[in-house]
Design an enzyme around this catalytic site. Structure first.
Site, PDB file in Angstrom:
ATOM      1  N   LYS A   1      79.465  10.391  22.140  1.00 23.59           N
ATOM      2  CA  LYS A   1      79.468  11.549  22.455  1.00 23.59           C
ATOM      3  C   LYS A   1      81.041  12.090  22.538  1.00 23.59           C
ATOM      4  CE  LYS A   1      75.251  13.011  24.963  1.00 23.59           C
ATOM      5  NZ  LYS A   1      74.797  13.855  23.783  1.00 23.59           N
TER       6      LYS A   1
ATOM      7  N   ARG B   1      64.164  10.442  23.059  1.00 24.78           N
ATOM      8  CA  ARG B   1      63.042  10.361  22.415  1.00 24.78           C
ATOM      9  C   ARG B   1      62.429   9.100  22.324  1.00 24.78           C
ATOM     10  NH1 ARG B   1      65.393  13.536  17.297  1.00 24.78           N
ATOM     11  NH2 ARG B   1      66.589  14.449  18.827  1.00 24.78           N
TER      12      ARG B   1
HETATM   13  N1  BES Z   1      70.750  14.355  26.493  1.00 22.72           N
HETATM   14  C1  BES Z   1      71.031  14.704  24.981  1.00 22.72           C
HETATM   15  C2  BES Z   1      70.672  16.307  25.024  1.00 22.72           C
HETATM   16  C3  BES Z   1      71.372  17.289  25.898  1.00 22.72           C
HETATM   17  C4  BES Z   1      72.404  18.018  25.316  1.00 22.72           C
HETATM   18  C5  BES Z   1      71.146  17.536  27.318  1.00 22.72           C
HETATM   19  C6  BES Z   1      73.291  18.803  26.077  1.00 22.72           C
HETATM   20  C7  BES Z   1      71.966  18.419  28.142  1.00 22.72           C
HETATM   21  C8  BES Z   1      72.851  19.225  27.551  1.00 22.72           C
HETATM   22  C9  BES Z   1      70.267  13.955  23.979  1.00 22.72           C
HETATM   23  O1  BES Z   1      70.187  12.732  24.401  1.00 22.72           O
HETATM   24  C10 BES Z   1      71.008  14.153  22.875  1.00 22.72           C
HETATM   25  O2  BES Z   1      72.191  13.504  22.997  1.00 22.72           O
HETATM   26  N2  BES Z   1      70.593  14.889  21.769  1.00 22.72           N
HETATM   27  C11 BES Z   1      71.280  14.986  20.688  1.00 22.72           C
HETATM   28  C12 BES Z   1      70.426  14.685  19.624  1.00 22.72           C
HETATM   29  C13 BES Z   1      71.006  14.503  18.287  1.00 22.72           C
HETATM   30  C14 BES Z   1      71.580  13.418  18.169  1.00 22.72           C
HETATM   31  C15 BES Z   1      69.853  14.593  17.208  1.00 22.72           C
HETATM   32  C16 BES Z   1      71.674  16.253  20.568  1.00 22.72           C
HETATM   33  O3  BES Z   1      71.084  17.463  21.109  1.00 22.72           O
HETATM   34  O4  BES Z   1      73.047  16.506  20.060  1.00 22.72           O
HETATM   35 MN    MN Z   2      71.805  11.336  23.585  1.00 21.79          MN
END
Ligand code: BES
Ligand code: MN
Ligand code: ZN
Length: 530
Positions: free
Chosen positions: A294, A368
Site C-alpha cells: 500500500k 477475502r
Molecule cells: N483492508 C483493506 C480495505 C480497507 C481500505 C479497509 C480502507 C479500511 C480502509 C483491504 O484488505 C484492501 O486492501 N482491499 C483492497 C482490495 C483491492 C486490492 C481489490 C482495496 O480496497 O483497495
Molecule cells: Mn488489503
C-alpha cells in the site's frame, strides 16, 4: 474514560422529581417548537422564576438538533446547571437522536468537569428501554478516550478546573416513572453490556499493531471468554496447515507474527436454536498490502483492519453478559499481511479449506482470503442456521457509501432485510448492494477456480461474490465495514479512531432471532416518538 473508569460510573434510575436530584447538571430535552416532555417546562420555569420562558421566547435556545445550553441555576434548583439539549423536530425524534444528543451533552459536561449528570432524555422517546439504552450508550461511548500511551493525564478540558487526574463521570442517573421504571432499568443493563463490549473492541482497534498482535488478541479473547463461560479454542499455524486452511496460511506466511484462528462457542443451557448462529470477523492486525504494498499515506490506520474480529468478540461478550438464550459461534482469523521473502506473490495459487483454488492477483486483497477459510471451515464444522461476517474488506465501500453506512450483501434476502431494519432502529444503518451473477465473471481466473480481485468496477460487490464461493449456498449475510469502522474526526458518540462498529446492530439482531425462535429476551420494536 477508559474501560475501567467506564465500569465505575454508577448508573441509577430515579422515579422522583427530576429537579430534586443532587447531580451537577440536569439534562432536559427541548424540541424545536420549544416544548419539553411531561410537565417539565412548567416545573422548571416556576423554579427559575420565568427565566426558561424568556430564553426560549428570545430565541437564545432553539432546540435545534445537538444544540446545548448550560444555564446556571444560582441555587434555585438543587443542580448547579440546567442543561438544555436540542432534540430538533418532534416527529423525527428517535433513540438515535438521544444517543447523539447524550454524547454531545457528555462532551460539554466534560469540558466543565461536571462529574454527576441526571438525564431526563429517557422521557423523549416512547420506548423507554430503547431510550434508556441510547442515553447510556451515547453518554459513555461519547466519553471514551484511548490514552494508553499518553504520559500525562488527558483531561479533555482546556480549563484547569480538573483535579489532577483525567475527567471521569462518576454518576449518571436516568429519569423514569413508576410505569417505565422496569423498562428503563432493562435499557440500562443492555446499554452497559454494549458499552463494555464496544470499549474493548475500540481498544483493540486503537492499539498499535505492535501491541494488538494475533497473539495479544487471542489472549484477550481467552481472558474475556473465560469470565463468561464461553468456550475458547485457538489454532496455530501448524494446526491450520493440517486443517487445510491454505488461504489463511498463505496470507500469514509473509509475517513473523504467529497467526491464529480463534474460535469462540457460547452455548447456554436451554438455547432456543438447535444449530448455532455463526459470526465471522476479519482480524487482520496490520494490512501493509503485502507484496502489493500500500502507499504510505494513512497506512497507520490499517492497524484497524481487525475491527470485524473485535466486533465478533465484543458481540459474544455482550450476548453472554445479557444471558442471551442463543447458541452463537464466533470465528476470528487473525494474522498480519506483510511483504517478505516468504510472502504470497502475485500469481501464486492457494487452496482453500473447501478445496477451491485461488489465484492471488493482488496480495492486498487478503481479507477475502482469510475469510474464505474461516467461512468454509465454520459452515462445514458447525452447520449454522445463519452466518454473518463482518470485515473491513474494501476501500470501494467508502467510495460507494461513505463513513455512515455499512455495505450489506448476501444470499438470504429475509435476513438481509432484517439486519438492515435492525440497523435503522439502533443507529448502525446498512444499505444493500446487488450480487447479480454477471459480477461473478469478474473473478474468473485463467489459472485457478477463481482469482482474488475483480478489476476496477464494483469492488465491494466482487469481494462479496468471492466470499460467496465459500458459503456453500448456506444462509449468509456479509457486512463490509471498511467505511464505518473508523472515524477521522470526533462525532457525538464516536471519538476519532476506532468505532467498535456493529456490536449494537448484532446484539439487537440476535435478540430478534431469539424472539423469533420462541425465546423472549426483549421485545424488538422500533422506538416511536411520544
Ligand atoms: N483492508 C483493506 C480495505 C480497507 C481500505 C479497509 C480502507 C479500511 C480502509 C483491504 O484488505 C484492501 O486492501 N482491499 C483492497 C482490495 C483491492 C486490492 C481489490 C482495496 O480496497 O483497495
Ligand atoms: Mn488489503
Ligand atoms: Zn485488509
Amino acid at each position: 474514560m477508559n474501560g475501567t473508569q467506564a465500569e465505575k460510573v454508577a448508573i441509577d434510575v430515579l422515579t422522583g422529581d427530576p429537579l430534586a436530584t443532587n447531580a451537577a447538571g440536569v439534562v432536559v430535552g427541548v424540541w424545536d417548537d420549544g416544548q419539553m416532555a411531561q410537565d417539565l417546562k412548567k416545573k422548571i420555569d416556576t423554579a427559575l422564576g420565568g427565566e426558561l420562558a424568556r430564553i426560549l421566547a428570545n430565541g437564545e435556545f432553539k432546540g435545534e438538533p445537538g444544540e446545548t445550553f448550560f444555564l446556571p441555576t444560582f441555587g434555585k434548583m438543587k443542580s448547579r446547571y440546567l442543561i438544555l439539549a436540542g432534540l430538533g423536530k418532534r416527529d423525527k425524534t428517535t433513540a438515535e437522536t438521544l444517543r447523539k444528543l447524550s454524547g454531545t451533552v457528555a462532551g460539554a459536561a466534560r469540558r466543565r468537569n461536571l462529574s454527576k449528570l441526571h438525564s431526563t432524555l429517557t422521557e423523549n422517546v416512547s420506548d423507554s428501554a430503547q431510550a434508556a439504552e441510547a442515553v447510556v450508550e451515547g453518554t459513555l461511548l461519547g466519553l471514551y478516550r484511548f490514552s494508553d500511551y499518553k504520559s500525562k493525564p488527558q483531561n479533555g478540558s482546556k480549563s484547569k478546573v480538573g483535579k489532577n487526574g483525567e475527567y471521569t463521570l462518576t454518576q449518571l442517573s436516568l429519569q423514569a416513572t413508576k410505569t417505565s421504571d422496569r423498562k428503563v432499568r432493562q435499557g440500562v443493563e443492555w446499554g452497559q453490556a454494549i458499552v463494555r463490549a464496544t470499549y474493548l473492541a475500540r481498544d483493540l482497534g486503537n492499539q498499535p499493531a505492535n501491541v494488538a498482535t494475533p497473539t495479544m488478541i487471542a489472549e484477550t479473547a481467552s481472558r474475556e471468554t473465560k469470565k463468561r463461560g464461553i468456550r475458547y479454542t485457538s489454532f496455530d499455524r501448524t494446526r491450520m496447515e493440517e486443517m487445510g486452511l491454505g488461504a489463511l496460511v498463505g496470507v500469514a506466511k509473509g509475517s513473523n507474527e504467529p497467526a491464529r484462528l480463534i474460535q469462540l462457542e457460547y452455548k447456554p443451557a436451554g438455547a432456543a436454536n438447535t444449530r448455532p448462529v455463526l459470526l465471522v470477523g476479519k482480524t487482520l492486525t496490520f494490512d501493509s498490502g503485502g507484496i502489493s504494498l500500500k502507499p504510505a499515506e494513512k497506512m497507520e490506520t490499517m492497524k484497524g483492519d481487525m475491527s470485524g474480529g473485535a466486533t465478533v468478540l465484543g458481540t459474544m461478550m455482550a450476548a453472554a453478559d445479557l444471558k442471551f438464550p442463543l447458541w452463537i459461534v464466533g470465528l476470528m482469523p487473525a494474522t498480519e499481511n506483510m511483504p517478505s521473502g516468504t510472502a504470497n506473490k502475485p500469481g501464486d495459487v492457494l487452496r482453500a479449506f473447501n478445496g477451491k483454488t485461488i489465484e492471488v492477483i493482488n496480495t492486498d486483497a487478503e481479507g477475502r482470503l482469510i475469510l474464505a477459510d474461516a467461512l468454509s471451515y465454520g459452515i462445514k464444522t458447525f452447520d449454522p442456521i445463519l452466518t454473518i461476517d463482518l470485515a473491513t474488506l474494501t476501500g470501494a465501500v467508502t467510495v460507494a457509501l461513505g463513513a455512515h453506512t455499512l455495505g450489506v450483501m448476501g444470499n438470504d434476502q429475509k435476513r438481509i432485510d432484517q439486519i438492515i431494519e435492525t440497523g435503522t432502529e439502533v443507529g448502525e444503518r446498512g444499505w444493500q448492494l446487488p450480487l447479480f451473477e454477471e459480477y461473478y465473471d469478474q473473478i474468473k481466473s485463467p489459472v485457478a477456480d477463481i482469482q482474488n480481485v475483480g478489476g476496477r468496477g464494483a469492488g465491494t460487490i466482487t469481494a462479496a461474490a468471492f466470499l460467496s464461493h465459500f458459503v456453500d449456498d448456506k444462509p449468509w449475510v456479509h457486512l463490509d465495514i471498511a467505511g464505518t469502522a473508523w472515524v477521522e474526526s470526533d462525532e457525538p458518540y464516536k471519538p476519532k479512531g476506532n468505532v467498535g462498529i456493529g456490536i449494537r446492530l448484532l446484539i439487537h439482531f440476535l435478540n430478534r432471532l431469539a424472539v423469533e425462535k420462541g425465546s423472549r429476551k426483549r421485545p424488538s420494536k422500533p422506538a416511536k416518538r411520544k
